[in-house]
Design a protein around this motif. Structure first.
Motif, PDB file in Angstrom:
ATOM      1  N   THR A 154     -29.874 -10.646 -15.454  1.00  0.00           N
ATOM      2  CA  THR A 154     -29.413  -9.293 -15.761  1.00  0.00           C
ATOM      3  C   THR A 154     -28.137  -9.000 -15.410  1.00  0.00           C
ATOM      4  OG1 THR A 154     -31.751  -8.586 -15.284  1.00  0.00           O
ATOM      5  CG2 THR A 154     -30.008  -6.925 -14.801  1.00  0.00           C
ATOM      6  N   ILE A 155     -27.365  -8.383 -16.310  1.00  0.00           N
ATOM      7  CA  ILE A 155     -25.821  -7.723 -16.009  1.00  0.00           C
ATOM      8  C   ILE A 155     -25.700  -6.500 -15.529  1.00  0.00           C
ATOM      9  CG2 ILE A 155     -23.788  -7.847 -17.113  1.00  0.00           C
ATOM     10  CD1 ILE A 155     -24.472  -9.973 -19.246  1.00  0.00           C
ATOM     11  N   GLY A 156     -25.016  -6.249 -14.433  1.00  0.00           N
ATOM     12  CA  GLY A 156     -24.737  -5.160 -13.934  1.00  0.00           C
ATOM     13  C   GLY A 156     -23.430  -4.811 -14.395  1.00  0.00           C
ATOM     14  N   PHE A 157     -23.056  -3.505 -14.981  1.00  0.00           N
ATOM     15  CA  PHE A 157     -21.632  -3.299 -15.293  1.00  0.00           C
ATOM     16  C   PHE A 157     -21.066  -1.941 -14.699  1.00  0.00           C
ATOM     17  CE2 PHE A 157     -17.854  -2.567 -17.765  1.00  0.00           C
ATOM     18  CZ  PHE A 157     -17.587  -3.777 -18.447  1.00  0.00           C
ATOM     19  N   GLY A 207     -17.063  -0.001 -24.393  1.00  0.00           N
ATOM     20  CA  GLY A 207     -17.137  -0.964 -25.592  1.00  0.00           C
ATOM     21  C   GLY A 207     -17.792  -2.250 -25.053  1.00  0.00           C
ATOM     22  N   MET A 208     -17.034  -2.612 -23.955  1.00  0.00           N
ATOM     23  CA  MET A 208     -17.546  -4.025 -23.518  1.00  0.00           C
ATOM     24  C   MET A 208     -19.010  -4.183 -23.301  1.00  0.00           C
ATOM     25  SD  MET A 208     -14.252  -4.336 -21.216  1.00  0.00           S
ATOM     26  CE  MET A 208     -14.465  -5.836 -20.339  1.00  0.00           C
ATOM     27  N   SER A 209     -19.720  -2.983 -22.488  1.00  0.00           N
ATOM     28  CA  SER A 209     -20.881  -3.135 -21.890  1.00  0.00           C
ATOM     29  C   SER A 209     -21.657  -2.870 -23.151  1.00  0.00           C
ATOM     30  CB  SER A 209     -21.145  -1.834 -20.988  1.00  0.00           C
ATOM     31  OG  SER A 209     -20.752  -0.824 -21.346  1.00  0.00           O
ATOM     32  N   ARG A 210     -21.324  -2.064 -24.278  1.00  0.00           N
ATOM     33  CA  ARG A 210     -22.175  -1.676 -25.347  1.00  0.00           C
ATOM     34  C   ARG A 210     -22.284  -3.269 -26.070  1.00  0.00           C
ATOM     35  NH1 ARG A 210     -23.852   2.675 -28.173  1.00  0.00           N
ATOM     36  NH2 ARG A 210     -23.079   4.099 -26.538  1.00  0.00           N
ATOM     37  N   ASN A 211     -21.409  -3.872 -26.142  1.00  0.00           N
ATOM     38  CA  ASN A 211     -21.546  -5.317 -26.661  1.00  0.00           C
ATOM     39  C   ASN A 211     -22.360  -6.194 -26.063  1.00  0.00           C
ATOM     40  OD1 ASN A 211     -20.033  -4.805 -29.129  1.00  0.00           O
ATOM     41  ND2 ASN A 211     -17.943  -5.235 -28.037  1.00  0.00           N
ATOM     42  N   LEU A 212     -22.321  -6.244 -24.625  1.00  0.00           N
ATOM     43  CA  LEU A 212     -23.408  -6.828 -24.017  1.00  0.00           C
ATOM     44  C   LEU A 212     -24.943  -6.410 -24.617  1.00  0.00           C
ATOM     45  CD1 LEU A 212     -21.293  -6.978 -20.510  1.00  0.00           C
ATOM     46  CD2 LEU A 212     -22.015  -8.988 -21.947  1.00  0.00           C
ATOM     47  N   LEU A 233     -29.032  -4.853 -19.097  1.00  0.00           N
ATOM     48  CA  LEU A 233     -27.918  -4.392 -18.602  1.00  0.00           C
ATOM     49  C   LEU A 233     -28.274  -3.144 -17.861  1.00  0.00           C
ATOM     50  CD1 LEU A 233     -24.836  -4.280 -18.959  1.00  0.00           C
ATOM     51  CD2 LEU A 233     -25.130  -2.598 -20.620  1.00  0.00           C
ATOM     52  N   ILE A 234     -27.574  -3.161 -16.580  1.00  0.00           N
ATOM     53  CA  ILE A 234     -27.666  -2.148 -15.669  1.00  0.00           C
ATOM     54  C   ILE A 234     -26.237  -1.672 -15.496  1.00  0.00           C
ATOM     55  CG2 ILE A 234     -28.259  -1.489 -13.301  1.00  0.00           C
ATOM     56  CD1 ILE A 234     -30.024  -3.563 -13.073  1.00  0.00           C
ATOM     57  N   GLN A 261     -18.419 -14.295 -24.458  1.00  0.00           N
ATOM     58  CA  GLN A 261     -18.349 -14.468 -25.790  1.00  0.00           C
ATOM     59  C   GLN A 261     -18.768 -13.177 -26.473  1.00  0.00           C
ATOM     60  OE1 GLN A 261     -20.483 -18.228 -25.929  1.00  0.00           O
ATOM     61  NE2 GLN A 261     -18.495 -19.259 -26.228  1.00  0.00           N
ATOM     62  N   ALA A 262     -19.764 -12.314 -25.979  1.00  0.00           N
ATOM     63  CA  ALA A 262     -20.170 -10.961 -26.307  1.00  0.00           C
ATOM     64  C   ALA A 262     -19.056 -10.043 -26.390  1.00  0.00           C
ATOM     65  CB  ALA A 262     -21.527 -10.718 -25.456  1.00  0.00           C
ATOM     66  N   MET A 263     -18.203  -9.970 -25.514  1.00  0.00           N
ATOM     67  CA  MET A 263     -17.104  -9.022 -25.312  1.00  0.00           C
ATOM     68  C   MET A 263     -15.458  -9.499 -25.723  1.00  0.00           C
ATOM     69  SD  MET A 263     -17.714  -7.985 -21.456  1.00  0.00           S
ATOM     70  CE  MET A 263     -17.804  -9.426 -20.670  1.00  0.00           C
ATOM     71  N   GLY A 264     -15.587 -10.875 -26.142  1.00  0.00           N
ATOM     72  CA  GLY A 264     -14.112 -11.402 -26.770  1.00  0.00           C
ATOM     73  C   GLY A 264     -14.237 -12.398 -27.513  1.00  0.00           C
ATOM     74  N   LYS A 265     -13.031 -12.713 -27.917  1.00  0.00           N
ATOM     75  CA  LYS A 265     -12.925 -13.865 -28.933  1.00  0.00           C
ATOM     76  C   LYS A 265     -12.001 -14.984 -28.591  1.00  0.00           C
ATOM     77  CE  LYS A 265     -10.878 -13.233 -33.017  1.00  0.00           C
ATOM     78  NZ  LYS A 265     -10.403 -12.258 -34.251  1.00  0.00           N
TER      79      LYS A 265
END
Ligand code: NAP
Length: 296
Positions: A4-7, A16-21, A28-29, A153-157
């Protein structure tokens, strides 16, 4: 293992980053100081936490993307901070731009509690955060970088492990020297084009694809011509980064000529009350020196 990822920090970048996760399917929390910014994420499927400590107690990986060094310290080490909730073995990933030295100290403090840390600052603007195309420069242990790779990888290239704790922040400061150098050159060039009486849009079209092209020119050039000062990145935050560059340059004894110049130009804009405008409003400082206005 699905962690589980906490942002923490749902600002221009974090939202934007949390939405991509979430889009990539990770549980996501979220937590944000201004609670209303959590609503769109909760509506998209995230859970809301009551505090950074609460978030950390329910997450394996905790990501922070807040403003400055003191703000990261507040959410990680402060009252109700991450350190008070995180379990041993948890991983804290700080994606804000902050002091490399403070990063190393924070990593050491977390390590005493068995909590891992990576510094993973970002570049690519609000567009990169929204589109999942950020460049991420990572400092810390290789095993933790590997653990975090699916989230990066979910947030960047472009994800680059550049060294140990603090190295990600150091490379981000390198990035910022290049960003403001580009911004100053773009400002000078557009003012020159205006004075020369050439069509600004055609000028951009002509030079963007050649050796003079850059991310800054492609994304912010048209915004300047339209006199659209909405921030992808604010002057106040850019100035915070330049302060970090100048501090490190002073400590290391290396010159930072362009950075110092842009720092002082931004200072004049902050004094004029423009600190919350986009960093491309740098051109206004040159306009004030000449009496010309670009695109007006
Ligand atoms: P932003 O839109 O101003 O958002 C800042 C976020 O930090 C907000 O969620 C804010 O909460 C939170 N925050 C600030 N101080 C806090 C504190 N003391 N306690 C708790 N939360 C706090 O900034 P941003 O543009 O997303 O930038 C975030 C980080 O990414 C910065 O370090 C910046 O330098 C870096 N960065 C930005 C860009 C860019 O293009 N924007 C690019 C690369 C890197 P509230 O909502 O309550 O104010």
């Amino acid at each position: 293992m699905q962690e589980t990822i906490g942002f923490i920090g749902l600002g221009i970048m974090g939202s934007g980053m949390s939405r991509n996760l979430l889009k990539a399917g990770f549980p996501l929390i979220v937590w944000n100081r201004t609670a209303s910014k959590m609503t769109p994420l909760v509506e998209a499927g995230a859970q809301a936490a009551a505090s950074p400590a609460d978030l950390a107690s329910r997450s394996g990986v905790i990501i922070t993307c807040v403003s400055n060094t003191a703000d990261v310290e507040a959410v990680v080490l402060g009252e109700n901070g991450v350190i008070h909730g995180a379990r041993p073995g948890a991983l804290v990933i700080d994606m804000s731009t902050i002091s490399p030295d403070a990063t190393r100290q924070m990593a050491a403090q977390l390590e005493q509690k068995g909590i891992h840390m990576l510094d993973a600052p970002i570049s690519g603007g609000s567009e990169g955060a929204a589109n999942g195309t950020l460049s991420i420069m990572v400092g810390g242990e290789a095993a933790q970088v590997q653990r975090a790779m699916p989230y990066f990888q979910a947030m960047g290239k472009t994800i680059t492990h550049v060294g140990g704790h603090g190295a990600g922040q150091m490379v981000k400061l390198v990035n910022q020297i290049l960003v403001v150098g580009n911004a100053l050159a773009m400002s000078e060039a557009l003012l020159f084009a205006q004075a020369g009486g050439v069509d600004l849009e055609k000028t951009l079209q002509a030079v963007s694809g050649g050796a003079a092209g850059s991310w800054m020119l492609f994304h912010r050039g048209p915004q300047i011509i339209a006199r659209d000062w909405r921030p992808g990145f604010t002057i106040d935050l850019q100035q915070k980064d330049l302060r970090l560059v100048l501090g490190e340059a002073d400590r290391m004894g290396v010159p930072a000529l362009v950075t110092a110049q842009v720092f002082n130009l931004y200072r004049t804009l902050q004094q004029a009350g423009l600190g919350s405008e986009g960093n491309h409003a740098l051109i206004k400082a040159l306009e004030r020196l000449t009496g010309l206005e670009v695109g007006a």
